[in-house]
Design a protein around this motif. Structure first.
Motif, mmCIF file in Angstrom:
data_model
loop_
_atom_site.group_PDB
_atom_site.id
_atom_site.type_symbol
_atom_site.label_atom_id
_atom_site.label_comp_id
_atom_site.label_asym_id
_atom_site.label_seq_id
_atom_site.Cartn_x
_atom_site.Cartn_y
_atom_site.Cartn_z
ATOM 1 N N LYS A 196 10.761 58.027 -58.723
ATOM 2 C CA LYS A 196 10.175 57.135 -57.708
ATOM 3 C C LYS A 196 8.664 57.314 -57.658
ATOM 4 N N ASP A 201 6.037 54.238 -56.993
ATOM 5 C CA ASP A 201 4.860 54.552 -56.175
ATOM 6 C C ASP A 201 3.584 54.523 -57.011
ATOM 7 N N ASN A 263 4.728 53.159 -49.189
ATOM 8 C CA ASN A 263 5.695 52.632 -48.228
ATOM 9 C C ASN A 263 5.730 53.528 -47.002
ATOM 10 N N THR A 265 7.713 55.165 -43.544
ATOM 11 C CA THR A 265 9.036 55.782 -43.344
ATOM 12 C C THR A 265 10.076 54.745 -42.925
ATOM 13 N N ASP A 266 9.610 53.537 -42.557
ATOM 14 C CA ASP A 266 10.523 52.421 -42.255
ATOM 15 C C ASP A 266 10.798 51.581 -43.490
ATOM 16 N N TYR A 267 10.372 52.076 -44.664
ATOM 17 C CA TYR A 267 10.573 51.422 -45.963
ATOM 18 C C TYR A 267 9.844 50.080 -46.047
ATOM 19 N N GLU A 268 8.738 49.931 -45.327
ATOM 20 C CA GLU A 268 7.911 48.732 -45.397
ATOM 21 C C GLU A 268 6.662 49.033 -46.209
ATOM 22 N N SER A 269 6.231 48.027 -46.998
ATOM 23 C CA SER A 269 5.041 48.200 -47.823
ATOM 24 C C SER A 269 3.806 48.354 -46.932
ATOM 25 N N LYS A 316 6.169 57.494 -46.594
ATOM 26 C CA LYS A 316 7.295 58.131 -47.283
ATOM 27 C C LYS A 316 6.947 58.164 -48.762
ATOM 28 N N HIS A 469 19.227 62.380 -52.617
ATOM 29 C CA HIS A 469 19.933 61.228 -53.192
ATOM 30 C C HIS A 469 21.085 61.734 -54.053
#
Length: 510
Positions: A196, A201, A263, A265-269, A316, A469
Motif C-alpha cells: 500500500k 500511497d 488518505n 482515517t475515514d478513508y477519504e482522499s 492513515k 489485514h
C-alpha cells in the motif's frame, strides 16, 4: 504475546491431562483409601503427575531452547543490524516461567485429586453419577428443539451438564484460532502494508535523493530530462511537542503532484493544498495523544523560533510518519522550501544519477523489495510458531476428547447394550466436538483478529506504521485447520468405543 497464548494452552493441556488420569483411576484411588492409605500420601502421589512432567519438560526446554530456537531468531536479525557480536543470554524470566509452570502443574494435580478424595472410599469406587441435566438455551425454543435429531439433543444437554468441560474445549479452540490467525495473518498484514505504501500511497517510478545544496543548473537539467514529470518533497527531522509529551519524528513538505497520495482515517482522499494547517499520521497522533483541531509545536534546526501549527487532520499512512503539509503552507510559516527528494514517473538518465549532488536513485520496486526483505527474514520463525500452535492445539483437543470419553465410558456402554450402532455413538462424539468447535470459532474469530491487530501494531515505529489485514482464504484456512484437528481427534477417540467391555463398565463395585 504469542508465547503468552502458547503458555496458557500448555497450562490447559496439563490440567486436562491430570483430570483425565484421575478420572480413569477413580477405582484405584477408592481402593487405596479403603485399604487405609492416607489422603496426604495419595495427594502427594498425584501431585507428582503435575510436578515432575512440567519440571522435566520445562528444564529440557530451557536447555535446548537457547541452543536451537534462539540462534535461529538471532540469525534472522543479523542482516538487519550491525552488531559487534551476537550471543544468546539466558533470562531470569525463563526460570520464573518454569517455576510458574511447575507450580500450576502441581496445583492442577492437587485440585483434581481433592475433588475425588472428598467422597467416601466406597463412593469413589462407584461410577460417577450422571448429573441432572438443566435446560439449555435451545430447549427454550420448542419448535427448534423438536426439529433436532436425538444425537444433537444429547450433545446440547451434555454441554449443559458439563459446562466446565465444554469451556475448556471452547478455550482450546479459541487459543488455537488466535495463534493460527495471527501466524497466517502477520506476514500478509506487513506485506500488504508495504504494498500500500509503495504502490498506492506512493506511485512514482523512480525516487531521486538529492543534496539540499544542489546546484540550480542540475535542477534545470532534471526538469529538462524528466520532461517536467516530477514532484519534489522536503523531509526534515523535528521534535513534535505537546503540553504532555515530546517525540522525535519527521516533517514532510509536499509539492503539488501525483506521486504522493494521502488518505484520512475515514478513508477519504486528502488534498493538502486545500487545508490551512498540517496533517499528522495516525500512529504519531496516538503516541502524542492529539487529534484534529489540536495544535502542535514543531522544534528543529529549520527555524530559530518554534512553530505552533493547527492539526487539520489525521492520515492513515504507512510511511512517512510524522507531520505532513503542503509547500504553500510551509511558505505561509515563512520557511524556506529546499527539496531533498524528487519523485518521477520517468526513467532517470545516467547524466542525472552520476551527478555529485544526487545522493541516491531508487526505483519504487527496489524500495518495496527492501521493505519486504526485512519481513521475509522472519517468515521461518512465524512458520515455527504456527507449527507449535497446531501441535499444542492438537494435544489439547485430544486430551479433551479422551477426558470426555473417560467420563462418558459408562454412558457409551449403556447405549451399546440398548442396541445403538457404533456409527450412531460415533456421531455423538463427532457432533459434540463440532459443537465445541462452532462455539469456539464464533468467539475465536473476533478475538483472533483483535490479537492479530495488536500483534501487527508491535511492528509500528516512528518511521513506519503497519495495518492488520488477513484474506478470507487465510482466515478460512485457520478455521479449517482447527476443524480438521477436531474431526480427526473425534474419529480417533471414537475407535475406542469398540473396545468397551460392556459387562465390566456397567457392573457395580464388588
Amino acid at each position: 504475546m504469542f508465547c503468552t497464548v502458547l503458555f496458557a494452552l500448555v497450562i490447559l493441556t496439563t490440567e486436562t491431562t491430570i483430570r483425565r488420569l484421575v478420572n480413569k483411576q477413580r477405582s484405584i484411588i477408592g481402593l487405596l483409601r479403603a485399604l487405609g492409605l492416607s489422603k496426604f500420601k495419595i495427594i502427594l502421589h498425584y501431585v507428582q503427575y503435575g510436578f515432575l512432567p512440567t519440571l522435566f519438560g520445562g528444564t529440557i526446554g530451557l536447555f535446548f531452547g537457547p541452543r536451537t530456537i534462539a540462534p535461529l531468531i538471532l540469525d534472522k536479525q543479523k542482516p538487519l543490524f550491525n552488531m559487534p557480536y551476537w550471543e544468546v543470554t539466558p533470562s531470569k524470566w525463563s526460570w520464573i516461567m518454569l517455576g510458574v509452570l511447575v507450580l500450576i502443574g502441581s496445583i492442577a494435580g492437587i485440585t483434581a485429586i481433592l475433588k475425588t478424595l472428598k467422597d467416601a472410599p466406597a463412593k469413589i469406587m462407584q461410577p460417577q453419577k450422571i448429573k441432572r441435566t438443566p435446560k439449555n438455551i435451545v430447549e427454550m425454543f420448542p419448535r427448534l428443539w423438536d426439529s433436532l435429531s436425538w444425537d444433537w439433543r444429547w450433545v446440547l444437554r451434555d454441554i449443559s451438564r458439563a459446562k466446565l468441560r465444554a469451556l475448556i474445549g471452547i478455550f482450546g479452540v479459541i487459543g488455537s484460532l488466535m495463534l493460527l490467525i495471527s501466524g497466517l495473518g502477520i506476514q500478509q498484514s506487513l506485506n500488504d502494508s508495504n504494498e500500500k505504501t509503495f504502490g498506492s500511497d506512493q506511485s512514482y517510478k523512480n525516487e531521486i535523493k538529492i543534496s539540499p545544496t544542489i546546484d540550480k543548473s542540475i535542477m534545470d537539467l532534471m526538469d529538462s530530462e524528466l520532461n517536467g514529470d516530477y514532484q519534489t518533497i522536503q523531509q526534515l527531522p523535528a521534535n513534535l511537542s505537546t503540553s504532555r509529551k515530546d517525540l522525535m519524528s519527521l516533517i514532510t513538505i509536499v509539492e503539488p503532484g501525483i506521486y504522493m497520495n494521502f488518505n484520512s482515517t475515514d478513508y477519504e482522499s486528502v488534498n493538502l493544498e486545500k487545508e490551512d494547517g498540517v496533517f499528522i499520521s495516525d500512529y504519531i497522533s496516538k503516541q502524542l495523544n492529539v487529534r484534529k483541531g489540536d495544535s502542535i509545536k514543531l522544534i528543529g534546526n529549520f527555524s530559530e523560533q518554534n512553530l505552533i501549527v493547527p492539526i487539520a487532520g489525521i492520515l492513515k499512512v504507512g510511511s512517512p510518519q510524522g507531520i505532513v503539509m503542503s509547500k504553500d503552507y510551509w511558505g505561509e510559516l515563512e520557511q524556506l522550501y529546499v527539496p531533498t527528494t524528487v519523485l518521477t514517473g520517468q526513467k532517470v538518465s545516467k547524466k542525472i544519477s552520476d551527478d555529485e549532488d544526487v545522493v541516491q536513485v531508487n526505483s519504487l520496486a527496489q524500495n518495496l523489495e527492501s521493505a519486504n526483505k526485512v519481513l521475509t527474514s522472519f517468515q521461518s520463525i512465524i512458520i515455527l510458531l504456527i507449527v507449535f500452535a497446531v501441535l499444542l492445539s492438537w494435544f489439547i483437543l485430544y486430551n479433551l476428547g479422551a477426558l470426555n470419553f473417560t467420563e462418558r465410558y459408562r454412558e457409551y456402554a449403556t447405549l451399546r447394550v440398548l442396541g445403538f450402532r457404533l456409527n450412531e455413538i460415533r456421531s455423538i462424539i463427532i457432533k459434540d466436538s463440532i459443537a465445541t468447535w462452532i462455539m469456539g470459532t464464533i468467539i475465536g474469530i473476533p478475538l483472533g483478529l483483535l490479537f492479530l491487530d495488536s500483534y501487527v501494531a508491535l511492528a509500528n515505529s516512528t518511521t513506519t506504521q503497519f495495518f492488520m489485514h488477513i484474506s478470507s482464504l487465510r482466515l478460512g484456512t485457520a478455521i479449517l485447520i482447527v476443524l480438521f484437528n477436531v474431526i480427526l481427534i473425534s474419529l480417533f477417540i471414537s475407535r475406542q468405543v469398540k473396545k468397551i467391555d460392556m459387562a465390566t463398565a456397567l457392573k457395580s463395585v464388588e
